[in-house]
Write a protein that holds these residues in place. Structure first.
Motif, mmCIF file in Angstrom:
data_model
loop_
_atom_site.group_PDB
_atom_site.id
_atom_site.type_symbol
_atom_site.label_atom_id
_atom_site.label_comp_id
_atom_site.label_asym_id
_atom_site.label_seq_id
_atom_site.Cartn_x
_atom_site.Cartn_y
_atom_site.Cartn_z
ATOM 1 N N ARG A 38 0.839 -1.198 0.000
ATOM 2 C CA ARG A 38 0.000 0.000 0.000
ATOM 3 C C ARG A 38 0.875 1.249 0.000
ATOM 4 O O ARG A 38 2.031 1.225 0.427
ATOM 5 N N GLN A 39 0.274 2.327 -0.498
ATOM 6 C CA GLN A 39 0.991 3.599 -0.524
ATOM 7 C C GLN A 39 0.024 4.716 -0.178
ATOM 8 O O GLN A 39 -0.974 4.917 -0.876
ATOM 9 N N ALA A 40 0.330 5.398 0.901
ATOM 10 C CA ALA A 40 -0.465 6.546 1.326
ATOM 11 C C ALA A 40 0.112 7.816 0.710
ATOM 12 O O ALA A 40 1.293 7.851 0.344
ATOM 13 N N PRO A 41 -0.695 8.873 0.594
ATOM 14 C CA PRO A 41 -0.206 10.122 0.005
ATOM 15 C C PRO A 41 1.023 10.642 0.749
ATOM 16 O O PRO A 41 1.030 10.730 1.977
ATOM 17 N N GLY A 42 2.061 10.949 -0.005
ATOM 18 C CA GLY A 42 3.271 11.500 0.580
ATOM 19 C C GLY A 42 4.161 10.505 1.292
ATOM 20 O O GLY A 42 5.160 10.894 1.899
ATOM 21 N N TYR A 94 -4.011 0.407 -2.450
ATOM 22 C CA TYR A 94 -3.543 -0.956 -2.209
ATOM 23 C C TYR A 94 -3.243 -1.635 -3.540
ATOM 24 O O TYR A 94 -4.071 -1.609 -4.465
ATOM 25 N N TYR A 95 -2.070 -2.249 -3.607
ATOM 26 C CA TYR A 95 -1.602 -2.912 -4.809
ATOM 27 C C TYR A 95 -1.381 -4.397 -4.553
ATOM 28 O O TYR A 95 -0.826 -4.769 -3.522
ATOM 29 N N CYS A 96 -1.785 -5.228 -5.505
ATOM 30 C CA CYS A 96 -1.411 -6.627 -5.451
ATOM 31 C C CYS A 96 -0.216 -6.850 -6.388
ATOM 32 O O CYS A 96 -0.045 -6.108 -7.363
ATOM 33 N N THR A 116 -6.063 -0.147 -5.875
ATOM 34 C CA THR A 116 -7.437 0.216 -5.542
ATOM 35 C C THR A 116 -7.396 1.091 -4.282
ATOM 36 O O THR A 116 -6.673 0.794 -3.334
ATOM 37 N N GLN A 117 -8.167 2.154 -4.283
ATOM 38 C CA GLN A 117 -8.130 3.129 -3.190
ATOM 39 C C GLN A 117 -8.975 2.659 -2.013
ATOM 40 O O GLN A 117 -10.137 2.295 -2.189
ATOM 41 N N VAL A 118 -8.385 2.703 -0.838
ATOM 42 C CA VAL A 118 -9.104 2.446 0.412
ATOM 43 C C VAL A 118 -9.015 3.707 1.260
ATOM 44 O O VAL A 118 -7.924 4.196 1.544
ATOM 45 N N THR A 119 -10.168 4.215 1.644
ATOM 46 C CA THR A 119 -10.230 5.412 2.486
ATOM 47 C C THR A 119 -11.025 5.089 3.742
ATOM 48 O O THR A 119 -12.177 4.649 3.646
#
Length: 122
Positions: A38-42, A94-96, A116-119
């Motif tokens: 996963r990668q969050a902004p910044g 989130y990336y697979c 795919t975005q998870v918020t």
């Protein structure tokens, strides 16, 4: 053509659950370890979980252990991530990904999905 199609993301309140799916095609799914990142902004991309090619071994980041469960269905060429007790800090794309080695290291992964975005927010 190799494809990893992640789905299931969305907006969810803290404490709730989501289940991500990743449909794979174009390679022999059952012979690859599969991971979620996963990668969050910044922030840099981080490891979330990995499952071995025969679904007998799993490994999780400490931040998601006991809340997230990775699984796979080799007959359906599909990877899953069940996310429970979600927290705002779980917000990310989130990336697979698929790797020939069972590893938490992103550089070991050969194929990547689009994310795919998870918020998680109230």
């Amino acid at each position: 053509e190799v494809q990893l199609q992640a789905s299931g993301g969305g907006l969810v309140q803290p404490g709730r659950s989501l289940r991500l799916s990743c449909a794979a095609s174009g390679f022999t799914f059952s012979t690859y370890a599969m991971g979620w990142f996963r990668q969050a902004p910044g922030k840099e991309r981080e490891f979330v979980a990995v499952i071995s090619w025969v679904p007998g071994s799993t490994y999780y980041a400490d931040s998601v252990k006991d809340r997230f469960t990775i699984s796979r269905d080799n007959a359906k060429n599909t990877l899953y991530l069940q996310m429970n007790s979600l927290k705002p800090e779980d917000t990310a794309v989130y990336y697979c990904a698929a790797a020939e080695a069972y590893s938490p290291m992103a550089r070991q992964y050969r194929y990547w999905g689009q994310g795919t975005q998870v918020t998680v927010s109230s």
